[in-house]
Design a protein around this motif. Sequence first.
Motif, mmCIF file in Angstrom:
data_model
loop_
_atom_site.group_PDB
_atom_site.id
_atom_site.type_symbol
_atom_site.label_atom_id
_atom_site.label_comp_id
_atom_site.label_asym_id
_atom_site.label_seq_id
_atom_site.Cartn_x
_atom_site.Cartn_y
_atom_site.Cartn_z
ATOM 1 N N ILE A 66 -7.458 6.009 -4.780
ATOM 2 C CA ILE A 66 -6.680 5.243 -3.801
ATOM 3 C C ILE A 66 -6.599 3.787 -4.255
ATOM 4 O O ILE A 66 -5.541 3.173 -4.251
ATOM 5 C CB ILE A 66 -7.323 5.331 -2.394
ATOM 6 C CG1 ILE A 66 -7.251 6.770 -1.871
ATOM 7 C CG2 ILE A 66 -6.632 4.379 -1.428
ATOM 8 C CD1 ILE A 66 -7.906 6.963 -0.527
ATOM 9 N N ALA A 67 -7.746 3.263 -4.692
ATOM 10 C CA ALA A 67 -7.791 1.863 -5.121
ATOM 11 C C ALA A 67 -7.013 1.642 -6.415
ATOM 12 O O ALA A 67 -6.545 0.543 -6.684
ATOM 13 C CB ALA A 67 -9.241 1.418 -5.298
ATOM 14 N N LEU A 68 -6.869 2.693 -7.221
ATOM 15 C CA LEU A 68 -6.129 2.560 -8.483
ATOM 16 C C LEU A 68 -4.629 2.707 -8.277
ATOM 17 O O LEU A 68 -3.821 2.096 -8.967
ATOM 18 C CB LEU A 68 -6.596 3.629 -9.469
ATOM 19 C CG LEU A 68 -7.624 3.209 -10.516
ATOM 20 C CD1 LEU A 68 -7.977 4.393 -11.390
ATOM 21 C CD2 LEU A 68 -7.098 2.063 -11.364
ATOM 22 N N PHE A 198 -7.420 -3.498 -8.485
ATOM 23 C CA PHE A 198 -7.359 -3.729 -7.041
ATOM 24 C C PHE A 198 -7.613 -5.200 -6.726
ATOM 25 O O PHE A 198 -6.993 -5.757 -5.815
ATOM 26 C CB PHE A 198 -8.377 -2.835 -6.323
ATOM 27 C CG PHE A 198 -8.122 -2.725 -4.846
ATOM 28 C CD1 PHE A 198 -7.136 -1.893 -4.358
ATOM 29 C CD2 PHE A 198 -8.851 -3.493 -3.941
ATOM 30 C CE1 PHE A 198 -6.884 -1.802 -3.007
ATOM 31 C CE2 PHE A 198 -8.607 -3.407 -2.582
ATOM 32 C CZ PHE A 198 -7.622 -2.562 -2.115
ATOM 33 N N TYR A 199 -8.517 -5.833 -7.504
ATOM 34 C CA TYR A 199 -8.739 -7.274 -7.309
ATOM 35 C C TYR A 199 -7.460 -8.046 -7.616
ATOM 36 O O TYR A 199 -7.124 -9.018 -6.932
ATOM 37 C CB TYR A 199 -9.873 -7.766 -8.219
ATOM 38 C CG TYR A 199 -11.240 -7.259 -7.814
ATOM 39 C CD1 TYR A 199 -11.858 -7.717 -6.654
ATOM 40 C CD2 TYR A 199 -11.913 -6.328 -8.595
ATOM 41 C CE1 TYR A 199 -13.104 -7.254 -6.278
ATOM 42 C CE2 TYR A 199 -13.170 -5.856 -8.226
ATOM 43 C CZ TYR A 199 -13.761 -6.330 -7.063
ATOM 44 O OH TYR A 199 -14.991 -5.869 -6.697
ATOM 45 N N VAL A 200 -6.749 -7.591 -8.667
ATOM 46 C CA VAL A 200 -5.477 -8.251 -9.009
ATOM 47 C C VAL A 200 -4.523 -8.168 -7.822
ATOM 48 O O VAL A 200 -3.871 -9.152 -7.443
ATOM 49 C CB VAL A 200 -4.838 -7.594 -10.256
ATOM 50 C CG1 VAL A 200 -3.472 -8.212 -10.539
ATOM 51 C CG2 VAL A 200 -5.750 -7.727 -11.464
ATOM 52 N N LEU A 305 -1.993 0.713 1.887
ATOM 53 C CA LEU A 305 -3.226 1.499 1.936
ATOM 54 C C LEU A 305 -3.045 2.747 2.798
ATOM 55 O O LEU A 305 -3.481 3.840 2.427
ATOM 56 C CB LEU A 305 -4.376 0.640 2.474
ATOM 57 C CG LEU A 305 -4.824 -0.481 1.535
ATOM 58 C CD1 LEU A 305 -5.933 -1.297 2.173
ATOM 59 C CD2 LEU A 305 -5.312 0.106 0.208
ATOM 60 N N THR A 306 -2.363 2.585 3.945
ATOM 61 C CA THR A 306 -2.155 3.729 4.829
ATOM 62 C C THR A 306 -1.448 4.851 4.083
ATOM 63 O O THR A 306 -1.892 6.011 4.098
ATOM 64 C CB THR A 306 -1.286 3.332 6.043
ATOM 65 O OG1 THR A 306 -1.888 2.222 6.672
ATOM 66 C CG2 THR A 306 -1.168 4.483 7.026
ATOM 67 N N LEU A 307 -0.331 4.498 3.414
ATOM 68 C CA LEU A 307 0.435 5.552 2.736
ATOM 69 C C LEU A 307 -0.366 6.172 1.600
ATOM 70 O O LEU A 307 -0.275 7.378 1.358
ATOM 71 C CB LEU A 307 1.775 5.002 2.246
ATOM 72 C CG LEU A 307 2.789 4.893 3.379
ATOM 73 C CD1 LEU A 307 4.086 4.304 2.899
ATOM 74 C CD2 LEU A 307 3.048 6.258 3.998
ATOM 75 N N SER A 312 -3.330 10.722 -0.576
ATOM 76 C CA SER A 312 -4.494 11.366 -1.188
ATOM 77 C C SER A 312 -5.149 12.335 -0.215
ATOM 78 O O SER A 312 -5.721 13.342 -0.633
ATOM 79 C CB SER A 312 -5.491 10.316 -1.673
ATOM 80 O OG SER A 312 -6.086 9.697 -0.568
ATOM 81 N N GLY A 313 -5.040 12.035 1.089
ATOM 82 C CA GLY A 313 -5.546 12.975 2.083
ATOM 83 C C GLY A 313 -4.792 14.293 2.012
ATOM 84 O O GLY A 313 -5.375 15.378 2.103
ATOM 85 N N PHE A 314 -3.464 14.212 1.838
ATOM 86 C CA PHE A 314 -2.648 15.427 1.707
ATOM 87 C C PHE A 314 -3.085 16.212 0.475
ATOM 88 O O PHE A 314 -3.171 17.434 0.508
ATOM 89 C CB PHE A 314 -1.170 15.069 1.626
ATOM 90 C CG PHE A 314 -0.486 15.053 2.969
ATOM 91 C CD1 PHE A 314 -1.062 14.396 4.035
ATOM 92 C CD2 PHE A 314 0.719 15.715 3.155
ATOM 93 C CE1 PHE A 314 -0.453 14.386 5.274
ATOM 94 C CE2 PHE A 314 1.337 15.709 4.399
ATOM 95 C CZ PHE A 314 0.759 15.048 5.455
ATOM 96 N N THR A 315 -3.348 15.482 -0.613
ATOM 97 C CA THR A 315 -3.795 16.157 -1.835
ATOM 98 C C THR A 315 -5.140 16.830 -1.587
ATOM 99 O O THR A 315 -5.354 17.978 -2.002
ATOM 100 C CB THR A 315 -3.927 15.145 -2.987
ATOM 101 O OG1 THR A 315 -2.777 14.306 -2.972
ATOM 102 C CG2 THR A 315 -4.038 15.839 -4.321
#
Lengths: 357, 351
Positions: A66-68, A198-200, A305-307, A312-315
């Motif tokens: 998710i963060a990537l 993610f920091y970027v 983030l939500t999407l 990823s939740g769907f996956t």
Amino acid sequence: MKLADPETKPLSRLNDSVDAGWTRLLGLGRIEGGVRRMLILVVVAFAVFAALKPSIFLSGTNLRNIALNSPEIGVIAIAMMLAMLTGGIDLSLVAMANLSAITMSTMFTAVAAGDPALAEQLFPVILLAGIAVGVLGGVINGLLISGLGITPILATLGSMQIYNGIAVAWTGGKTLYGSPSALTAIGSSTVAGIPILFYVFVLVAVAIGVVVTRTPLGLRIQLQGANPTAARYSGIASRKILLSTYVLTGLLSGIAGVLFIARNPTASADYGASYVLLVIVIAVLGGTNPNGGFATVLGVVLATLTLQIVSSGFTAMRLSAYQYAIAQGLILVAAMAFEQVRWRRRRRSRKPAVQPG
Amino acid sequence: MSGASLAIPDRLRLLRGANNEGVLAVVLLALIVAMSIANPAFFTLPTAFSILRSSIVPLIFALGVLMVIISGGIDVSFAAIAVFAAYTTVRALQSGTPDLGLIGAFALALLIGASLGVINGFLIAKFRLPTLIVTLGTQGIFKGALLTYVGSRYIADLPASMAQVSTTNLFEVSTPTGSAYLHILVVPAVLLAIGLAWVLRSTMFGRSIYAIGGDVEAARRAGIRVMRTQVAVYVIAGTMAAAGGMIYVIMGRSASPQILVGSELDIIAAVVLGGASIFGGRGSVLGTTLGVILVQVIYNSLILAGVPSAWQRTAVGVLLIIGVGIQAVASRRSSRASVIDETYQKQEVPA
């Protein structure tokens, strides 16, 4: 009565100052409607998938994914938000990002063919060249919109075709391989468990947030979007503002191109074709008014983030990408309809108070 | 009102057309002449017929999009509707349903297209949401639903009644360079264009569409039922998209759920090139037809000129920018001129 009680005067003054301070504190803590809604959505989405499939969804790999995935989409969504803030739209963002990634990959491969070590050393130059391509694309968009006065949706529709066409012709429709290993290293490393990319993303979001809310340019961009006529009469150079906005969206696309190639050392003309529409969804979901004048960076970040969480939740639940497409569409339409109904109700409830009798 | 009594500037304006159709026709003619001089192979009947053939589906889509754009909206879901209707129909005909014949198949597809159009129209008219956002959302929903619930398989064999049409030609002409065939499905495209032109020009409904696109509030106060008209626009657009999808499937002799979606912006570009205003209230069937054919001629001439097909998108993009750029500059100039006119008139009134 004439003689004010010496005791109460300082007290009331103290009272006033406490009052003012309290209001200011509340103002700081006050969260815009769109942001609050997004905060709830993020938490709800996360909680639902964590409850349904904790073993997969809460795994380190999934959270890191998710963060990537978020940064590249998020940066483009922030660029879309900027364009929408002026009442425009930028359909060419993904095409510019791809062109920037292709430039970097081509430059690296060309130099590396002669001297691989030199190509690695030239890493900062290659990076800047990629970002410069994005800025150049933005300048062209900005000139078309502010100079010629073409409607943003048409100008960027045309430039999207041009940038994408150049990318297709350049790569011959093939995927290019090769990028500086330093860039790939940045893309794959983490600090405190969180990917550097993610920091970027956070850095870019904070920077644009500061530009929009704390600088004269940001204020003018908001005014321009809220009411172009009023903006012109208050002495705002609309053309200059529009040009700067689209240069800024081009710059963000260039950065997104760097993120593309940092994540995967490949570049192609049709990478992220679905992002064009996805970032519009994100921007609108994040509380951006597509007619201009209102948007928050935080809302857009939370919408990204939500999407990603839903995706990823769907996956994790073994649902297909197509079911995710349905969910994406439903979320968009539902969020817009909800907003509209609430807004209309508020207006209706205010009306009787104004009308006498 | 006879042509002879018109002053020359007026006559020129008449030739230019309300939406620069004349300019577009001149550009198209110039391109054809230039291509014919550069490459004699271009100016032949087979080339003309193949350009017409490749214009059929884009034209039908463009007509639906034109109607939506005139009403002040924008539709990016038509390709999803087209695939949904066509693929579902083929799938239904294959899995047990008796062969409904060509007319039955088309009726089913159009019905599906109309129902999906109702969803668009309802969301847009009822909640007064931005049309781009709504159709963006429904595009995802339609395509996702198609692939999830209807099927994701590539279908290579169409029902007999449909397959038969794909090889039917209206007529063929033998020329020295080989036989030229004009595909039968040109007929529905032409009929649709004429029909829509009539509706837009001479019916109450058509004029309402222009009125709504020009100014919703003014249209409402003039007594036009905005909501009903808007829903009807999206239903008809959905139906036309379904017809385009069916024709695409028939001409390609196969059905796949992955086709068409992604080409929406190319169609919108052709419509805008044809003089329709993205703000609504302006546009014509003639202009749109010329715009679609112009894009196809450019594709064709690029191939003949030996330019790699990869440059096609760039060429259309450049054309679009030039087209709308000229319009933008001209409108800015004319608005400046009209301001001068007004002040001039104002000065004259007291005198």
